[in-house]
Design an enzyme around this catalytic site. Structure first.
Site, PDB file in Angstrom:
ATOM      1  NE  ARG A  92      -9.745   0.811 -64.348  1.00 49.66           N
ATOM      2  CZ  ARG A  92      -8.768   1.631 -64.011  1.00 49.66           C
ATOM      3  NH1 ARG A  92      -8.405   2.608 -64.860  1.00 49.66           N
ATOM      4  NH2 ARG A  92      -8.157   1.511 -62.867  1.00 49.66           N
ATOM      5  CG  HIS A 121     -26.359  -5.538 -21.037  1.00 49.61           C
ATOM      6  ND1 HIS A 121     -25.282  -6.112 -20.398  1.00 49.61           N
ATOM      7  CD2 HIS A 121     -26.799  -4.543 -20.237  1.00 49.61           C
ATOM      8  CE1 HIS A 121     -25.092  -5.491 -19.252  1.00 49.61           C
ATOM      9  NE2 HIS A 121     -26.008  -4.540 -19.119  1.00 49.61           N
ATOM     10  NE  ARG A 144     -30.157   8.208 -16.492  1.00 51.91           N
ATOM     11  CZ  ARG A 144     -30.071   7.310 -17.466  1.00 51.91           C
ATOM     12  NH1 ARG A 144     -30.521   7.607 -18.669  1.00 51.91           N
ATOM     13  NH2 ARG A 144     -29.526   6.137 -17.249  1.00 51.91           N
ATOM     14  CB  CYS A 194     -26.201  12.167 -22.731  1.00 55.70           C
ATOM     15  SG  CYS A 194     -27.875  11.850 -22.174  1.00 55.70           S
ATOM     16  CG  ASP A 196     -35.182   5.442 -23.379  1.00 55.25           C
ATOM     17  OD1 ASP A 196     -35.730   4.365 -23.690  1.00 55.25           O
ATOM     18  OD2 ASP A 196     -34.591   5.629 -22.302  1.00 55.25           O
TER      19      ASP A 196
HETATM   20  P1  ADP Z   1     -10.300  -1.814 -58.733  1.00 58.75           P
HETATM   21  O1  ADP Z   1     -11.187  -0.658 -58.518  1.00 58.75           O
HETATM   22  O2  ADP Z   1     -10.798  -3.087 -58.133  1.00 58.75           O
HETATM   23  O3  ADP Z   1      -8.873  -1.504 -58.407  1.00 58.75           O
HETATM   24  P2  ADP Z   1      -9.687  -1.277 -61.487  1.00 58.75           P
HETATM   25  O4  ADP Z   1     -10.760  -0.772 -62.361  1.00 58.75           O
HETATM   26  O5  ADP Z   1      -8.741  -0.283 -60.977  1.00 58.75           O
HETATM   27  O6  ADP Z   1     -10.330  -2.120 -60.328  1.00 58.75           O
HETATM   28  O7  ADP Z   1      -8.910  -2.375 -62.322  1.00 58.75           O
HETATM   29  C1  ADP Z   1      -8.059  -3.299 -61.731  1.00 58.75           C
HETATM   30  C2  ADP Z   1      -6.744  -3.371 -62.469  1.00 58.75           C
HETATM   31  O8  ADP Z   1      -6.942  -3.606 -63.842  1.00 58.75           O
HETATM   32  C3  ADP Z   1      -5.953  -2.070 -62.439  1.00 58.75           C
HETATM   33  O9  ADP Z   1      -5.186  -1.997 -61.315  1.00 58.75           O
HETATM   34  C4  ADP Z   1      -5.085  -2.198 -63.652  1.00 58.75           C
HETATM   35  O10 ADP Z   1      -3.921  -2.896 -63.331  1.00 58.75           O
HETATM   36  C5  ADP Z   1      -5.916  -3.016 -64.586  1.00 58.75           C
HETATM   37  N1  ADP Z   1      -6.472  -2.129 -65.634  1.00 58.75           N
HETATM   38  C6  ADP Z   1      -7.635  -1.461 -65.621  1.00 58.75           C
HETATM   39  N2  ADP Z   1      -7.804  -0.759 -66.749  1.00 58.75           N
HETATM   40  C7  ADP Z   1      -6.708  -0.970 -67.494  1.00 58.75           C
HETATM   41  C8  ADP Z   1      -6.257  -0.496 -68.773  1.00 58.75           C
HETATM   42  N3  ADP Z   1      -7.001   0.347 -69.477  1.00 58.75           N
HETATM   43  N4  ADP Z   1      -5.080  -0.927 -69.201  1.00 58.75           N
HETATM   44  C9  ADP Z   1      -4.334  -1.785 -68.472  1.00 58.75           C
HETATM   45  N5  ADP Z   1      -4.688  -2.260 -67.271  1.00 58.75           N
HETATM   46  C10 ADP Z   1      -5.859  -1.861 -66.776  1.00 58.75           C
HETATM   47 MG    MG Z   2     -33.280   6.931 -21.324  1.00 57.62          MG
HETATM   48 MG    MG Z   3      -7.951   0.061 -59.073  1.00 56.70          MG
END
Ligand code: ADP
Ligand code: MG
Ligand code: MG
Length: 896
Positions: free
Chosen positions: A93, A455, A617, A832, A770
């Site tokens: 992730r 503008h 101004r 400003c 400016d």
């Molecule tokens: P985002 O940042 O796009 O939300 P995430 O990394 O949170 O992405 O992952 C998206 C989804 O994947 C999470 O909301 C979760 O439901 C699922 N997920 C991520 N890691 C796990 C995990 N270790 N076990 C189960 N589900 C997971």
């Molecule tokens: Mg000026």
């Molecule tokens: Mg998430």
């Protein structure tokens, strides 16, 4: 010792978000406070930066540490990659310092191959689940790692469902899913040219690389620019043991907020989907249940989840946005973060947290993103109606707000129609200064050409009017008063609606509701005012704008642009006569016609400001901006001056400049035509005397501001004219009124010689539009054409015209203060330019010790809040510095 690139969840905490990213830091924090988190490790943001430095490769040292941490993770979980008994499956992730929802990529169920599928299928006695995991993994891995389009896989799934005569994914059997997995692998092989990788470690390295790479994908780049997130930060990667929400009906996955992110109301808010994984909830594969229904289906997990919510809110002392999964009735927490919220909700939550004793007033003020306030200050579309409407086109959301009205094509029509009480939208190829009155009369402005600093955009933001700029999809026929968009032809009088926040354009009426300054808004602003040092003034040219700004908390006018007053119908003729005069006498005669109008304008402004400072101004733009372009107007002017049309045209041609921004403008006009400054001085002083006589208790002290000064001698010359004229007026009226004469600092040479200029000036005001233009050497009206190429090539991350360049232009500001203040200790200094209402620029202005910022009326609350936040931050930093120093000196004492 080698650098540490990888951290177990047990090794981190919430304060390490710079290194571990928000997601990683919070997974560590949740682990620390004992919540049920599937364990794993985080590869740091520094490793991401290193990956880019190494030419998009993960170097051996980092690889080594990752392998080491896989082993640690295997020990902690008791599972092993590719194991025949107890195989480890993980998610990979992304997680940056600032949350960038949905911008980067995630891969689930990594570690699977056909052998492992067999193992988990037998062990769980649930082959359907095993194959579901595998087909999901192949799908996500292909999409993210190998950039094989999602579409193909979705088509295959749809085909399978058709063949089996089922509607939903969950209705597919184990065999169906197995067959799908094989189809996916074939698809992968065909597109990539290699078989799908079976080795979990190889899969993992590929996935980590892909997450690093996703930091640089186009949607992430755009999101960062919109949200002020530097490219240099990089993203961390979290490798986490899987929890399975797709093992059956006692499983599921959900997202929830501890308070309503739209309104801020207390109470759990969210959705849950049984027998599902990952993004299924938000992706709309099936309709999820409301979080409250989860209570019946999963009483135990729900009770536990409710406790977790309370623990997390108390712990972070803010509304939390959480992701979780239930595996065989057991709860696993996968993410928590301070939830994104609407401006309205932000204010309510901050106030509630203070009332609940969780936050101090300072903290509440610091919690609000000033940029969000913008949306609260303009009329808004009715949310429900907007949801149901489909936009027919899109431009740039150049000035927020919602507008709905009849299409008109010229500024004159806008004025005329508005005078008859019609709401109009002014649609133009682009706007010019001549259009100002028309723009003011309209509810909103829509242009075909031009960017965020065109503008139309700048003027509309200044007026707090809704504007959508640069909708290139419009085929415009101004001459015949019609345009085409979204397959429809629009004529004068047809109704459209435009959304200045999103840039969306709609056919017909979308009802609007008035902006409300609700109770919480007032509370937060009152707190902000207690904490800030920086004063906030407004840029306003009319009593109407000035009044609005006062309502919004402005403490004075920092910039009144007098040229806008010359464009009004009753004065432009006289001003044009002035321009086309041959002698000083003729010019004076024309100017005398304008004097009473200006005097009246200034008087109304002083009255609106009730004794608060007003900076006026003197005339700034080059004269050619005022001359007529329409034949009929030229004719009229010729008659008034007793000249032929050709003579007038010659004069107009003579005003042409190759480089008008650096041409005959600003104080250079006064040097050539002192009578203009004389007239303006008379108007300023006479108006002040009148108002002073009516309101003796007001501390009225007009500030006359000379634009575009580059040399002290220039200022001396103009000042002499101003002072002579003013003193004469005051003497004649037997008044005791005081006034000040100061200058804009907007040319680099003025900054460089600020010590000389300070000896002649009562105040400085930075004209950073400016100053930015001249420091960079590029024109703000043309920069839009090439800035995109600068963003794409990572040369610039922001538009220096909207976010003050602290490195270069900022250095000139600091230098000016350093040189100017010792020469003239009573010098007051403000800003400003457009930057006066940009939060990060306001913070900078606070830091370098300006007395005030001045911004357009609708940005006043934003500046007040940003100024308070800057002051609070400074105090916090000083406090922690003192603690550091005192502990250091204690240590030193011990050593002695
Ligand atoms: P985002 O940042 O796009 O939300 P995430 O990394 O949170 O992405 O992952 C998206 C989804 O994947 C999470 O909301 C979760 O439901 C699922 N997920 C991520 N890691 C796990 C995990 N270790 N076990 C189960 N589900 C997971
Ligand atoms: Mg000026
Ligand atoms: Mg998430």
């Amino acid at each position: 010792m080698a650098k540490k690139w990888v951290y177990l969840f047990t090794e981190g905490n919430a304060d390490m978000r710079e290194l571990l990213g928000g997601k990683g830091a919070n997974l560590a924090e949740m682990t620390n406070i004992g919540l049920p988190v599937p364990q794993g490790f985080t590869i740091t943001t520094e490793a991401c930066t290193q990956y880019y430095e190494d030419g998009r490769e993960i170097n051996d040292e980092i690889r080594g540490q990752i392998n080491e941490y896989i082993e640690k993770m295997e020990k902690i979980t008791g599972k092993k990659f590719g194991d025949k008994e107890n195989p480890l499956l993980v998610s990979v992730r992304s997680g940056a310092r600032a949350s960038m929802p949905g911008m980067m990529d995630t891969i689930l169920n990594l570690g699977l191959n056909e052998d492992v599928v067999d193992v988990i299928s037998k062990k769980s006695n649930n082959p359907r689940w095993a194959w579901d995991c595998y087909r999901r993994f192949i799908q996500m891995y292909s999409d993210v790692v190998m950039e094989v389009g999602k579409k193909y896989f979705e088509e295959l799934i749809d085909k399978m469902k058709d063949n089996r005569g089922v509607k939903q994914d969950v209705e597919l059997t184990a065999d169906d899913l197995k067959e799908l997995a094989y189809q996916f692998k074939d698809e992968y092989k065909e597109k990539v040219g290699e078989p799908f990788p079976d080795d979990p470690k190889e899969q993992l390295m590929g996935a980590i690389k892909a997450v690093f790479r996703s930091w640089d994908n186009p949607r992430a780049n755009v999101y960062r620019r919109d949200n002020d997130i530097p490219y240099s930060w990089g993203t961390a990667v979290n490798v986490q043991s899987m929890a399975f929400g797709n093992m059956g009906d006692d499983c599921g996955t959900g997202v929830a907020f501890t308070r309503d992110p739209a309104t801020g109301e207390r109470g759990l808010f969210g959705e849950f989907l049984t027998n599902a994984q990952g993004e299924d909830v938000v992706a709309g594969v099936r309709t999820p249940m409301r979080i409250s229904e989860m209570e019946q289906k999963f009483p135990e997990a729900f009770a536990q989840f409710k406790d977790v919510c309370q623990i997390l809110e108390k712990h972070y002392r803010d509304m939390q946005d959480m992701e979780f999964t239930v595996e065989n009735g057991k709860l696993y927490m996968l993410q928590t973060r301070n939830g994104k919220r609407t401006a309205q909700a932000a204010l309510k939550i901050a106030c509630d947290l203070v009332d609940e004793g969780m936050r101090t007033e300072e903290e509440a003020v610091s919690m609000i993103d000033p940029r969000n306030l913008d949306t609260l200050l303009h009329p808004q579309f009715d949310v429900k109606a907007l949801k149901e409407a489909t936009p027919m086109g899109k431009g740039l959301g150049a000035s927020p707000g919602a507008a709905c009205g009849k299409v008109v094509f010229t500024a004159d029509d806008a004025v005329e129609w508005a005078n008859r009480g019609e709401d109009v939208i002014l649609v133009r190829l682009e706007t010019s200064p001549e259009d100002i009155t028309g723009m003011k009369s309209a509810q909103g402005i829509l242009t075909v050409r031009g960017g965020m600093t065109s503008h139309a955009a700048v003027v509309a933001r200044g007026m707090g009017e809704c504007c959508v700029a640069g909708c290139g999809d419009i085929t415009m026929d101004e001459e015949n008063k019609r345009f085409k968009l979204g397959g429809k032809e629009y004529h004068e009088g047809d109704i459209i609606s435009i959304d200045g926040s999103t840039g969306n354009i709609y056919d017909g009426v979308i009802p609007t509701v008035d902006a409300q300054i609700a109770g919480e808004f007032g509370r937060i602003m009152a707190w902000a005012d207690k904490f800030r040092r920086l004063k906030v003034r407004t840029n306003a040219d009319t009593p109407r704008d000035a009044k609005k700004a006062r309502e919004l908390g402005a403490e004075g006018i920092g910039l009144c642009r007098t040229e806008h007053m010359f464009f009004e119908a009753d004065r432009i003729a006289a001003f044009r006569e002035m321009i086309c005069s041959d002698t000083v006498e003729e010019r004076v005669e024309a100017l005398d016609k304008i004097l009473p109008y200006q005097q009246g304008d200034f008087k109304a402004l002083y009255e609106a400001l009730e004794g608060n400072p007003v900076t006026i101004r003197f005339l700034d733009p080059p004269l050619h901006e005022f001359v007529p372009t329409e034949e009929a107007d030229i004719q009229k002017l010729a008659e008034a001056k007793g000249k032929s049309v050709d003579e007038i045209k010659d004069i107009i041609d003579g005003l042409h400049e190759f480089n008008p921004m650096m041409g005959h403008r600003g104080c250079r006009l006064t040097v050539a035509y002192p009578e203009i400054a004389r007239m303006q001085t008379k108007a300023v002083i006479r108006a002040a005397i009148e108002v002073h006589n009516e309101h003796k208790d007001w501390d009225l002290r007009p500030e006359i501001m000379i634009p575009l000064v580059c040399d002290v001698k220039e200022l001396k010359f103009v000042k002499k004219i101003v002072v002579e004229t003013a003193d004469e007026e005051i003497r004649k009226a037997n008044s005791d009124i005081k006034y000040e004469v100061g200058t804009m600092i907007e040319i680099p040479r003025a900054a460089l010689t600020a010590n000389e200029i300070a000896s002649e000036a009562d105040f400085f005001c930075f004209g950073t539009n400016d100053l930015t233009q001249m420091t960079y050497g590029f024109s703000r009206d043309d920069a839009g054409k090439f800035l995109d190429a600068y963003y794409d090539n990572k040369i610039f991350e922001n538009d220096p015209f909207s976010k003050l360049d602290q490195t270069g232009v900022g250095k000139l500001l600091e230098m000016t203060i350093k040189l100017g203040r010792p020469v003239n200790p009573s010098l007051h200094i403000g800003i400003c330019g457009e930057h006066g209402g940009d939060p990060s620029s306001v913070e900078f202005c606070h830091k370098i010790g300006l007395d005030y910022v001045s911004c357009s009326p609708f940005r006043v609350p934003i500046a007040r809040l940003a100024a308070a936040q800057a002051a609070i931050k400074e105090r916090e930093e000083r406090k922690s510095m003192e603690i550091l120093l005192s502990s250091k000196s204690k240590k030193e004492k011990v050593l002695v």
